[in-house]
Motif scaffolding. Structure first.
Motif, mmCIF file in Angstrom:
data_model
loop_
_atom_site.group_PDB
_atom_site.id
_atom_site.type_symbol
_atom_site.label_atom_id
_atom_site.label_comp_id
_atom_site.label_asym_id
_atom_site.label_seq_id
_atom_site.Cartn_x
_atom_site.Cartn_y
_atom_site.Cartn_z
ATOM 1 N N ALA A 115 17.765 3.909 -0.908
ATOM 2 C CA ALA A 115 17.855 4.635 0.361
ATOM 3 C C ALA A 115 17.926 6.144 0.167
ATOM 4 N N LYS A 116 18.337 6.580 -1.021
ATOM 5 C CA LYS A 116 18.427 8.015 -1.294
ATOM 6 C C LYS A 116 17.076 8.620 -1.669
ATOM 7 N N VAL A 117 16.114 7.767 -1.981
ATOM 8 C CA VAL A 117 14.817 8.251 -2.463
ATOM 9 C C VAL A 117 13.664 7.845 -1.554
ATOM 10 N N ALA A 118 13.660 6.600 -1.106
ATOM 11 C CA ALA A 118 12.495 6.044 -0.422
ATOM 12 C C ALA A 118 12.546 6.231 1.095
ATOM 13 N N GLU A 119 11.371 6.170 1.693
ATOM 14 C CA GLU A 119 11.238 6.201 3.149
ATOM 15 C C GLU A 119 11.045 4.785 3.701
ATOM 16 N N ARG A 120 10.425 3.960 2.879
ATOM 17 C CA ARG A 120 10.094 2.594 3.284
ATOM 18 C C ARG A 120 10.521 1.643 2.183
ATOM 19 N N SER A 146 0.838 -1.184 0.000
ATOM 20 C CA SER A 146 0.000 0.000 0.000
ATOM 21 C C SER A 146 0.877 1.240 0.000
ATOM 22 N N LEU A 147 0.418 2.266 -0.694
ATOM 23 C CA LEU A 147 1.196 3.501 -0.821
ATOM 24 C C LEU A 147 0.253 4.678 -0.613
ATOM 25 N N ALA A 148 0.543 5.480 0.400
ATOM 26 C CA ALA A 148 -0.286 6.643 0.710
ATOM 27 C C ALA A 148 0.131 7.835 -0.135
ATOM 28 N N PRO A 149 -0.740 8.817 -0.322
ATOM 29 C CA PRO A 149 -0.367 10.024 -1.066
ATOM 30 C C PRO A 149 0.888 10.665 -0.467
ATOM 31 N N GLY A 150 1.856 10.962 -1.325
ATOM 32 C CA GLY A 150 3.085 11.593 -0.877
ATOM 33 C C GLY A 150 4.128 10.654 -0.294
ATOM 34 N N GLU A 151 3.794 9.368 -0.140
ATOM 35 C CA GLU A 151 4.736 8.405 0.440
ATOM 36 C C GLU A 151 5.678 7.853 -0.620
ATOM 37 N N ARG A 152 6.865 7.465 -0.187
ATOM 38 C CA ARG A 152 7.855 6.901 -1.105
ATOM 39 C C ARG A 152 8.218 5.481 -0.667
ATOM 40 N N LEU A 153 7.956 4.544 -1.541
ATOM 41 C CA LEU A 153 8.235 3.139 -1.252
ATOM 42 C C LEU A 153 9.267 2.604 -2.228
ATOM 43 N N GLY A 154 10.309 1.981 -1.708
ATOM 44 C CA GLY A 154 11.294 1.323 -2.538
ATOM 45 C C GLY A 154 10.979 -0.155 -2.670
ATOM 46 N N GLU A 165 4.663 16.920 -3.908
ATOM 47 C CA GLU A 165 4.042 16.059 -2.901
ATOM 48 C C GLU A 165 3.458 14.796 -3.533
ATOM 49 N N MET A 166 4.247 14.198 -4.423
ATOM 50 C CA MET A 166 3.834 12.993 -5.132
ATOM 51 C C MET A 166 4.217 11.734 -4.366
ATOM 52 N N ALA A 167 3.454 10.678 -4.587
ATOM 53 C CA ALA A 167 3.858 9.362 -4.106
ATOM 54 C C ALA A 167 4.828 8.766 -5.125
ATOM 55 N N VAL A 168 5.757 7.930 -4.640
ATOM 56 C CA VAL A 168 6.763 7.328 -5.516
ATOM 57 C C VAL A 168 6.888 5.836 -5.213
ATOM 58 N N LEU A 169 6.858 5.043 -6.280
ATOM 59 C CA LEU A 169 7.216 3.628 -6.186
ATOM 60 C C LEU A 169 8.526 3.489 -6.939
ATOM 61 N N PHE A 170 9.613 3.314 -6.195
ATOM 62 C CA PHE A 170 10.951 3.308 -6.782
ATOM 63 C C PHE A 170 11.469 1.879 -6.825
ATOM 64 N N VAL A 171 11.691 1.384 -8.024
ATOM 65 C CA VAL A 171 12.090 -0.006 -8.239
ATOM 66 C C VAL A 171 13.583 -0.074 -8.519
ATOM 67 N N SER A 172 14.300 -0.928 -7.794
ATOM 68 C CA SER A 172 15.735 -1.048 -8.010
ATOM 69 C C SER A 172 16.264 -2.335 -7.377
ATOM 70 N N ALA A 216 7.101 -11.165 -1.150
ATOM 71 C CA ALA A 216 7.616 -10.181 -0.205
ATOM 72 C C ALA A 216 8.235 -10.924 0.978
ATOM 73 N N VAL A 217 9.497 -10.615 1.281
ATOM 74 C CA VAL A 217 10.166 -11.318 2.378
ATOM 75 C C VAL A 217 10.449 -10.406 3.568
ATOM 76 N N GLU A 218 10.434 -9.084 3.333
ATOM 77 C CA GLU A 218 10.685 -8.158 4.436
ATOM 78 C C GLU A 218 10.224 -6.764 4.033
ATOM 79 N N GLU A 219 9.727 -6.024 5.025
ATOM 80 C CA GLU A 219 9.273 -4.661 4.773
ATOM 81 C C GLU A 219 9.531 -3.821 6.006
ATOM 82 N N GLY A 220 9.905 -2.559 5.791
ATOM 83 C CA GLY A 220 10.138 -1.680 6.921
ATOM 84 C C GLY A 220 10.718 -0.358 6.497
ATOM 85 N N ALA A 221 10.977 0.511 7.471
ATOM 86 C CA ALA A 221 11.610 1.791 7.199
ATOM 87 C C ALA A 221 13.017 1.552 6.649
ATOM 88 N N VAL A 222 13.453 2.435 5.765
ATOM 89 C CA VAL A 222 14.774 2.272 5.147
ATOM 90 C C VAL A 222 15.848 2.117 6.205
#
Length: 266
Positions: A214-219, A26-34, A200-207, A228-234
């Motif tokens: 880590a330079k772009v995402a918060e989570r 799940s990705l909230a408005p303005g959130e950045r997920l890697g 204030e955009m949401a971002v799904l950053f794939v790498s 999915a094997v693990e999820e959390g704050a960067v």
């Protein structure tokens, strides 16, 4: 409220092989997920599925809610409506993503004209503004050029300008810096960070590179073999990974970063 909500996504090939296995995020408005993982982990397929762009022969099931649209089972008309408006994507290699036979300015003008109804002088000014916003020098010259006439870093900025042209609420960046050298990569990441903060955009950053994520995402969400094997704050993932697979990715990122620092110091 989520801008993107994926539940139990399954992606299969025509012969029944499962490439993404009951993935949820799940990705909230303005959130950045890697979204990270090795090649073949399913991360790029997931990003393509969000916009209904899976390669021919692949099928998906489960649920992908993008804004108010259910992507799984959506018609082409529905998909066209959300692409560029609700979400836009920047690919790894802009030379293949851009039309080689069309001038850069025209490629940016098409979504601006279609979505915003701009024409004539107003459209030309909007194209120039879009190129200026991604910090391209001589925007008028760039607009007249064909993709092969500008550098790789400039092409990626053009692709970013196209993606942002219609102010999408979600930007999907699929390995956008992989084909660039280290200096250009760093500049593009700084630019991307500044633009998404400003809008204030949401971002799904794939790498595959945790150091880049880590330079772009918060989570971070870690994928292995489509799961999915693990999820959390960067910070938590980098400093205290729980899974051995994640630890391997962290160690690889540190070794690569150390090698690049040593090389730059020569």
């Amino acid at each position: 409220m989520s801008i993107l909500d994926i539940r139990d996504l399954v992606i299969r090939t025509a012969d029944g092989r499962t490439l993404v296995d009951h993935l949820s995020l799940s990705l909230a408005p303005g959130e950045r997920l890697g979204l990270i993982g090795e090649s073949g982990s399913g991360k790029s397929l997931t990003s393509l599925a969000v916009l209904g762009l899976l390669p021919e022969g692949m099928t998906m099931s489960g649920s992908i809610e993008l804004g108010d649209t259910q992507i799984v089972g959506a018609s082409e008309r529905q998909l066209i409506r959300v692409r560029g408006h609700d979400a836009a994507i920047v690919f790894q290699e802009p030379l293949t993503a851009l039309d080689p036979l069309m001038r850069v300015g025209r490629q940016i003008a098409e979504p601006l004209g279609r979505r915003r109804g701009l024409k004539g002088t107003a459209l030309k000014r909007a194209v120039t503004a879009a190129l200026e916003q991604v910090r391209l020098p001589e925007p008028e010259r760039i607009a007249r050029a064909f993709p092969h006439e500008i550098s790789g870093g400039q092409r990626q900025r053009v692709a970013l300008a196209m993606a942002l042209a219609c102010d999408p609420r979600l930007l999907i960046a699929d390995e956008p810096t992989t084909a660039l050298d280290v200096t250009v990569q760093s500049e593009l990441l700084d630019l991307l960070d500044a633009l998404v903060r400003e809008r204030e955009m949401a971002v799904l950053f794939v790498s595959h590179d945790l150091a880049v994520v880590a330079k772009v995402a918060e989570r971070v969400l870690v994928l292995k073999d489509g799961r999915a094997v693990e999820e959390g704050a960067v910070r938590d993932i980098v400093n205290a990974p729980r899974e051995q697979y994640t630890k391997t990715l962290v160690d690889s990122a540190r070794q690569l970063e150390s090698a690049l620092v040593q090389r730059s110091g020569r």
